[in-house]
Design a protein around this motif. Sequence first.
Motif, PDB file in Angstrom:
ATOM      1  N   PHE A  37     -81.271  93.260  87.262  1.00 15.58           N
ATOM      2  CA  PHE A  37     -81.567  91.640  88.650  1.00 15.58           C
ATOM      3  C   PHE A  37     -80.986  92.392  90.251  1.00 15.58           C
ATOM      4  O   PHE A  37     -81.508  91.357  90.592  1.00 15.58           O
ATOM      5  CB  PHE A  37     -81.132  90.731  88.195  1.00 15.58           C
ATOM      6  N   ILE A  38     -80.019  92.912  90.312  1.00 14.39           N
ATOM      7  CA  ILE A  38     -79.685  92.745  91.047  1.00 14.39           C
ATOM      8  C   ILE A  38     -79.375  94.647  91.519  1.00 14.39           C
ATOM      9  O   ILE A  38     -79.296  95.437  90.925  1.00 14.39           O
ATOM     10  CB  ILE A  38     -77.622  93.077  90.289  1.00 14.39           C
ATOM     11  N   GLY A  39     -80.346  93.799  93.097  1.00 18.89           N
ATOM     12  CA  GLY A  39     -79.856  94.974  94.154  1.00 18.89           C
ATOM     13  C   GLY A  39     -78.672  95.339  95.106  1.00 18.89           C
ATOM     14  O   GLY A  39     -78.211  94.117  95.225  1.00 18.89           O
ATOM     15  N   ASP A  80     -86.574  82.918  88.546  1.00 17.12           N
ATOM     16  CA  ASP A  80     -86.942  84.073  89.527  1.00 17.12           C
ATOM     17  C   ASP A  80     -84.493  84.644  89.898  1.00 17.12           C
ATOM     18  O   ASP A  80     -84.701  83.754  90.789  1.00 17.12           O
ATOM     19  CB  ASP A  80     -87.585  84.951  90.645  1.00 17.12           C
ATOM     20  N   CYS A  81     -85.039  85.672  89.095  1.00 15.66           N
ATOM     21  CA  CYS A  81     -82.914  86.248  88.798  1.00 15.66           C
ATOM     22  C   CYS A  81     -82.739  87.333  90.347  1.00 15.66           C
ATOM     23  O   CYS A  81     -82.021  87.936  90.256  1.00 15.66           O
ATOM     24  CB  CYS A  81     -82.396  86.170  87.813  1.00 15.66           C
ATOM     25  N   ALA A  82     -84.043  88.018  90.381  1.00 14.99           N
ATOM     26  CA  ALA A  82     -84.221  89.078  91.133  1.00 14.99           C
ATOM     27  C   ALA A  82     -82.995  88.915  93.023  1.00 14.99           C
ATOM     28  O   ALA A  82     -84.020  88.081  93.513  1.00 14.99           O
ATOM     29  CB  ALA A  82     -85.385  90.218  91.044  1.00 14.99           C
ATOM     30  N   VAL A  83     -81.954  90.249  92.881  1.00 19.08           N
ATOM     31  CA  VAL A  83     -80.960  90.065  93.901  1.00 19.08           C
ATOM     32  C   VAL A  83     -81.092  90.911  94.808  1.00 19.08           C
ATOM     33  O   VAL A  83     -81.008  91.922  94.513  1.00 19.08           O
ATOM     34  CB  VAL A  83     -79.992  88.788  93.925  1.00 19.08           C
ATOM     35  N   GLN A 113     -78.952  87.741  99.516  1.00 19.75           N
ATOM     36  CA  GLN A 113     -79.524  86.863 100.350  1.00 19.75           C
ATOM     37  C   GLN A 113     -79.790  85.289 100.050  1.00 19.75           C
ATOM     38  O   GLN A 113     -79.742  85.314  99.237  1.00 19.75           O
ATOM     39  CB  GLN A 113     -80.716  87.744 100.833  1.00 19.75           C
ATOM     40  N   LYS A 114     -80.117  84.659 101.420  1.00 20.63           N
ATOM     41  CA  LYS A 114     -80.276  83.837 101.422  1.00 20.63           C
ATOM     42  C   LYS A 114     -81.805  82.771 100.618  1.00 20.63           C
ATOM     43  O   LYS A 114     -83.134  82.691 101.645  1.00 20.63           O
ATOM     44  CB  LYS A 114     -80.000  82.601 102.640  1.00 20.63           C
ATOM     45  N   THR A 115     -81.652  83.186  99.060  1.00 18.27           N
ATOM     46  CA  THR A 115     -83.054  83.079  98.868  1.00 18.27           C
ATOM     47  C   THR A 115     -82.775  82.526  97.344  1.00 18.27           C
ATOM     48  O   THR A 115     -81.481  81.815  96.893  1.00 18.27           O
ATOM     49  CB  THR A 115     -83.762  84.487  98.228  1.00 18.27           C
ATOM     50  N   PRO A 116     -83.631  81.565  96.308  1.00 16.28           N
ATOM     51  CA  PRO A 116     -83.190  80.416  95.361  1.00 16.28           C
ATOM     52  C   PRO A 116     -82.507  81.501  94.490  1.00 16.28           C
ATOM     53  O   PRO A 116     -81.821  81.404  93.844  1.00 16.28           O
ATOM     54  CB  PRO A 116     -84.764  80.331  95.206  1.00 16.28           C
ATOM     55  N   ALA A 117     -82.787  83.015  94.817  1.00 19.86           N
ATOM     56  CA  ALA A 117     -82.266  83.754  93.351  1.00 19.86           C
ATOM     57  C   ALA A 117     -81.152  84.398  93.456  1.00 19.86           C
ATOM     58  O   ALA A 117     -80.144  84.654  93.189  1.00 19.86           O
ATOM     59  CB  ALA A 117     -83.021  85.436  93.098  1.00 19.86           C
ATOM     60  N   GLY A 118     -80.102  84.306  95.573  1.00 20.04           N
ATOM     61  CA  GLY A 118     -79.244  84.705  96.023  1.00 20.04           C
ATOM     62  C   GLY A 118     -78.730  83.025  95.553  1.00 20.04           C
ATOM     63  O   GLY A 118     -77.364  83.372  95.278  1.00 20.04           O
TER      64      GLY A 118
END
Length: 623
Positions: A228-230, A91-94, A108-113
Amino acid sequence: MQTRNRTRRPLLAACLLASLLAAPSFAPAARTEAGRAVTELAASYRFLVSDRQDGGILYTATAGDLRGQRLPLSFHDSAAYWGEHVCGAADCAVTDVYDPQAYTLLPQKTPAGDLQTERVNTHNGANIYDAATWQIAVLLGHRLNRLPLAPGRDAYTLASAPTRLLAAGHYGDSRHPAPGQTRALSSGPVFVYNQLRITEPARAYSFRMLPRAWLSPDPFIGTSHARFIGTANLPANHPDYQAGLISWTDWKPITGENAWAFFIGPLQAADLHYVHGRAGGYVPFAEPALANALAVLPAFAAMQSPQGGVYYAPAGTVVNQGDQLVDPSFVAVENTLSLFAGLRILDATLTRTLARDQALSASDRTAIAEGLTLCRAMVDGGPIGQGRTTEGLLHFLRYDAWKDGEFVQGGLADRPGAPDRWLPNLAPKAVDVNTWGVAALGPDRIDEWFGFGASFDTWQRVKQWGGYGRGADLWGVGFSDQDGNGIDAAGRYRQGVLSAEWTAGAITMVRMMIAHYQAIDRASPRAEQARAFVEALRRDEGGMLAALERLRLDTYPEAGFPGTPADYPKLFPLATKPYLYASRRYLIPFGWYANPIPSTCATAWMVMVANRYNPFLPGGGLR
């Protein structure tokens, strides 16, 4: 059969290349193979000296005194690689969020981040170690192989650009260039050098990864993958903060990378320019590479422990993965080996300069003498400034870093309150600490320290847990003992991950061992054993040379490596022929991802391999 022959032809050319380059004359058939090999090398070299938009790795700086300088990046990535291969399995949505207190725009501190941070660092960053290998390769390719540059360009001027970048101390494309942007200056508890505070930029370590600018673009910008980038909270009154840009976050001053950036890369390049092939040659004391090296030398001395090992990073440095801080007592043995090689190169350079540079002033001679004294104390033991003494690098490498027939990856040295002066880390094991260890120290020294055949036996151990191949055939090495490589119970090599760069280092080590064991006198009782060593080592050398040609951009898609991305040629439609960093995407146990993408250091190492050049030896072992 036809397919097999098409595959073997470039492999044969590559295997012959190193010996043919040095041969004074050879038969017509050999010339044909050599011609093919040099053609392939030329296409790889073109990657190193071409702009990114032309299939290369360079960008043109725009900031301050660096304006117009062409600088290398570490990788040639693509939005398609990240978007189709990596994001196809993750998942690359960040969402990138602006922080008005810190003035940062970060995911944000997520795998996508984490994926976006990796993507941005890979796209925009130049690891100073990679740039150092590039400096050597630029000079080797042009001086020794007579490979061309663009009209009007000078090889040494090009290769010196990273030296000027370090001296400037700011990003290549900085909007507000100022000395110290890229240096690890002490501030409160952050970046403290073994209790020494350094606030003068020229005397501090550089950060290991240098961006083009503080706000760095995601390679997804302007592509379909930008979806994917917000963003959130973008400030209306700060137009610099835009969707697709994030703040640079890799602020890690690492000893090993700095040893390459200040000593090995620039001084070896200077040697190739000023000394190689020139009787009485020397590097002028006014050369900026020497000024950089002498300015930062006391910082390395400050980081040396009493027992001789050199600490991995200043206090307050963040680890490779996560938010924890590096233990300031941690010593990485590979870093210590890199510094050992760098100090030997600096010593040889200064010694020649002192003897031959007629323009030296009295203060110049004093500075050289002080530099030589400090270099030798760090290597052999003695006072190293600030009222401190050390047992020296050689003492540490012989008596602490070696355990059970190989070098350990690292450990804690002289840690306050620890039960012992040295607490080694036994897992994971590292390939490069052993291959670089033998290449830097020399198999003659290893065998003298630990017994005849010790260097050969170390290599056999590394292959058992770190070798990569197919069946009984060795192809090369990965990174550690946790890569899925090594030899199974039936004697077959596993195929976890293959590293071009680390395999090139293994080839360099193997060649040093061949020379060492070939020199054993025929009358010696060790002669028969030495001949057997040489035969085995030659097989390893040939197998690794052949395999690395499969890890080049044009040959990789058909090589059948496990983990090869689908439709690979569409991801990198380049006319150049760089070598890839690794055979597949893989999280290395030491805290970074390997990717099968065009790599500056992998390609630079292959230019060194083609010229039988050992970067750990003064002059590369060419003299």
